[in-house]
Every structure is written in structure tokens, then in C-alpha cells.
Design a protein around this motif. Structure first.
Motif, PDB file in Angstrom:
ATOM      1  N   THR A   2      55.838   4.825  60.051  1.00 20.74           N
ATOM      2  CA  THR A   2      55.014   5.205  61.196  1.00 20.74           C
ATOM      3  C   THR A   2      55.197   6.671  61.568  1.00 20.74           C
ATOM      4  N   HIS A   3      56.209   7.361  60.987  1.00 22.53           N
ATOM      5  CA  HIS A   3      56.429   8.760  61.356  1.00 22.53           C
ATOM      6  C   HIS A   3      55.530   9.717  60.573  1.00 22.53           C
ATOM      7  N   VAL A   4      54.736   9.212  59.619  1.00 26.95           N
ATOM      8  CA  VAL A   4      53.818  10.070  58.876  1.00 26.95           C
ATOM      9  C   VAL A   4      52.761  10.615  59.832  1.00 26.95           C
ATOM     10  N   PRO A   5      52.495  11.929  59.817  1.00 28.54           N
ATOM     11  CA  PRO A   5      51.517  12.512  60.754  1.00 28.54           C
ATOM     12  C   PRO A   5      50.140  11.865  60.609  1.00 28.54           C
ATOM     13  N   ILE A   6      49.513  11.580  61.730  1.00 24.03           N
ATOM     14  CA  ILE A   6      48.190  10.974  61.738  1.00 24.03           C
ATOM     15  C   ILE A   6      47.129  12.054  61.522  1.00 24.03           C
ATOM     16  N   ILE A   7      46.208  11.803  60.615  1.00 23.35           N
ATOM     17  CA  ILE A   7      45.101  12.733  60.390  1.00 23.35           C
ATOM     18  C   ILE A   7      44.076  12.534  61.499  1.00 23.35           C
ATOM     19  N   THR A   8      43.762  13.605  62.200  1.00 19.87           N
ATOM     20  CA  THR A   8      42.844  13.513  63.336  1.00 19.87           C
ATOM     21  C   THR A   8      41.560  14.317  63.131  1.00 19.87           C
ATOM     22  N   SER A   9      41.452  15.022  62.021  1.00 18.32           N
ATOM     23  CA  SER A   9      40.272  15.860  61.775  1.00 18.32           C
ATOM     24  C   SER A   9      39.490  15.348  60.573  1.00 18.32           C
ATOM     25  N   THR A  10      38.181  15.259  60.738  1.00 18.74           N
ATOM     26  CA  THR A  10      37.322  14.854  59.624  1.00 18.74           C
ATOM     27  C   THR A  10      37.183  15.974  58.595  1.00 18.74           C
ATOM     28  N   ARG A  11      37.692  17.160  58.916  1.00 21.54           N
ATOM     29  CA  ARG A  11      37.650  18.280  57.974  1.00 21.54           C
ATOM     30  C   ARG A  11      38.890  18.329  57.085  1.00 21.54           C
ATOM     31  N   ASN A  12      39.818  17.427  57.325  1.00 22.48           N
ATOM     32  CA  ASN A  12      40.998  17.351  56.475  1.00 22.48           C
ATOM     33  C   ASN A  12      40.564  17.145  55.018  1.00 22.48           C
ATOM     34  N   HIS A  13      41.231  17.824  54.100  1.00 17.82           N
ATOM     35  CA  HIS A  13      40.818  17.783  52.694  1.00 17.82           C
ATOM     36  C   HIS A  13      40.770  16.360  52.152  1.00 17.82           C
ATOM     37  N   ARG A  14      41.738  15.534  52.487  1.00 14.97           N
ATOM     38  CA  ARG A  14      41.778  14.166  51.953  1.00 14.97           C
ATOM     39  C   ARG A  14      40.616  13.340  52.487  1.00 14.97           C
ATOM     40  N   ILE A  15      40.249  13.582  53.733  1.00 16.58           N
ATOM     41  CA  ILE A  15      39.134  12.851  54.334  1.00 16.58           C
ATOM     42  C   ILE A  15      37.816  13.315  53.741  1.00 16.58           C
ATOM     43  N   VAL A  16      37.689  14.618  53.542  1.00 17.83           N
ATOM     44  CA  VAL A  16      36.466  15.161  52.945  1.00 17.83           C
ATOM     45  C   VAL A  16      36.260  14.591  51.546  1.00 17.83           C
TER      46      VAL A  16
END
Length: 269
Positions: free
Chosen positions: A6-20
Motif C-alpha cells: 500500500t506504500h506504492v505512490p498512487i498515480i493521480t494524473s492521466t498524463r502519467n506515462h503508464r496511464i497514457v
């Protein structure tokens, strides 16, 4: 016990490379470039794991978990060394636009779909789809073929991509459990079927008889708009049709294919 961290940072941006990159998987060319496809829905994810598919990235949003099932599924992904990626609700909506969020979307490695890996019994039924272009029809036909016990489904190219999210959903997981193959080599395809002892039977409104014959067969269904292609006709040994007594001009290919597959099962059970 939960295995993910649970300590892994949460991705909050849709511009994040992995999300894109994951969002691009809605398009065929990016699925082919990345050699992976997206699956969502708890039932489909369970079936993909049960079928032995290789999970890659697992995007999850704990705020959208409906119960323990999703957490337990996440543990299964962790046990298979998938990369667990926590995301915000906003990002999950980007990855899963169906408005039926269950808090988890996974990418899987695409699996092989070549003909040479499958051996056929001479009393089997194979479904051949000639250049179908509707994702819902293809997914539904794969699901019905699985229910009938068809030995495999072959898509003659160019056709829809079996890894399209709409095909995956319409197949309701049967894509993962039934051999589904793609081929642009028509002579090679029918040679493979003939060597297996399967008689190619074309479905057509205007010719043939109203009953599938007993024994092994390859049921060939044509394109939604044009029917069977001219370059397929010379390889067909027989024809079958469905009677049209009402005023309807034609039947949806998924409906017609379902009726004919079940008629083959009736004759051969």
C-alpha cells in the motif's frame, strides 16, 4: 493476507506515462506495438488467470472495490508477479470508460493465434469467420462456439481484432478458453481443415439445405454486409441455409451462426 504494498505512490494524473500507454490499448495499432491488451471486469479477470494468461500491469483503485473479491483477486495477481499500480478514481475512469467501475483493470500479454499449434479431430466443428467487421458479432460468436463445444474459431483477415475490448467483453471470457486463430492464407487454412477431415460448409440465404449434416465440419460464415467472399467459394464442399418465412430480409450473422452451430450439435450429439 494482502500481498500488495500500500506504500506504492498512487498515480493521480492521466498524463502519467503508464496511464497514457495503457489508454492507447483501445486502438489496434498500439495493442500490436505493445503486444498487450486490456481486460476489465472481475469475471473476465478470473477467467484470464484460470486460462493461464500472463498478467503485466494491474491498475487498481481501492476506493472502488465493492467487496473482498477484488482484494483477493489482487492478491492472485501479486502472487503471479504482476506489477500492481495504484491509481486514483479519476485515473481509473480514464482507463475504464464504461461507467461500471470495479476498481481494477489489467493488461495481459497477447497470446499466439497461429493455426499450426492446433490439432483437430475429424468429428469436430470449427467455426470460420470470413472477414467479419463487427466486434459484438465476433465476441458473441466466440462465446456461442465455446458453449456448443466447437474445437476452434478461425478469423479470415482482414477482420476485427480479437483483442479489441469490445470483442473481449462480448466473448465473456470464452476468448481465453477456446482456441481462436487468425489467418490471411486462405489456401493454407482450407488445406489445414481438409487434412483434418473437416468438410467446409458455407452459410448462405439462397443455397443449400436447412440442416447441418452429421460428422466433422467447418462452418463458414460471411461478412455482415457482403456475405461469403468470392475467394472462399471454391473451397466450400457444401452449403447450408436458414429458412426465412417472415418479411425480414436477413439475419444477424451472430444469430444465424448460433442457430447453425446448435443444429450441428443436435445432429451430432
Amino acid at each position: 493476507m494482502t500481498l500488495y504494498h500500500t506504500h506504492v505512490p498512487i498515480i493521480t494524473s492521466t498524463r502519467n506515462h503508464r496511464i497514457v500507454e495503457a489508454s492507447k490499448l483501445a486502438q489496434r495499432k498500439y495493442r500490436q506495438q505493445q503486444n498487450r491488451f486490456l481486460v476489465e471486469g472481475l469475471q473476465l479477470l478470473h477467467m484470464a488467470l484460470d486460462a493461464g494468461l500472463k498478467p503485466l500491469d494491474v491498475f487498481y483503485c481501492e476506493e472502488q472495490f465493492a467487496g473482498e473479491e477484488t482484494s483477493q483477486l489482487l492478491d492472485q495477481f501479486a502472487a503471479r508477479n504482476a506489477d500492481l499500480v495504484p491509481v486514483s478514481e479519476h485515473v481509473m475512469r480514464k482507463l475504464s470508460p464504461r461507467c461500471m467501475w470495479q476498481g481494477i483493470v489489467t493488461t495481459f500479454e497477447m497470446f499466439d493465434t497461429t493455426l499450426t499449434h492446433y490439432n483437430l479431430a475429424d468429428d469436430a466443428l470449427v467455426l470460420v469467420l470470413d472477414r467479419l467487421q463487427d466486434t459484438g458479432n465476433v465476441g458473441t460468436l466466440i462465446r456461442t462456439a465455446d458453449a456448443v463445444g466447437v474445437a476452434g474459431v478461425v478469423l479470415i483477415a482482414p477482420s476485427v481484432d480479437i483483442f479489441d475490448p469490445k470483442v473481449v467483453r462480448a466473448s465473456m471470457g470464452s476468448l481465453f478458453t477456446l482456441p481462436v486463430m487468425c489467418s490471411d492464407d486462405i489456401p493454407g487454412l482450407f488445406d489445414w481443415l481438409n487434412r483434418a477431415g473437416l468438410r467446409p460448409v458455407g452459410a448462405d440465404l439462397a443455397r443449400g439445405h436447412w440442416e447441418m449434416a452429421s460428422g466433422g465440419a467447418a462452418l463458414v460464415l460471411g461478412n455482415e454486409a457482403r456475405g461469403l467472399s468470392d475467394d472462399v467459394w471454391p473451397y466450400l464442399a457444401d452449403w447450408v441455409r436458414l429458412p426465412m418465412r417472415g418479411s425480414a430480409e436477413s439475419l444477424n450473422v451472430a444469430v444465424a451462426g448460433g442457430v447453425l452451430m446448435y443444429d450441428w450439435l443436435r445432429v451430432n450429439c
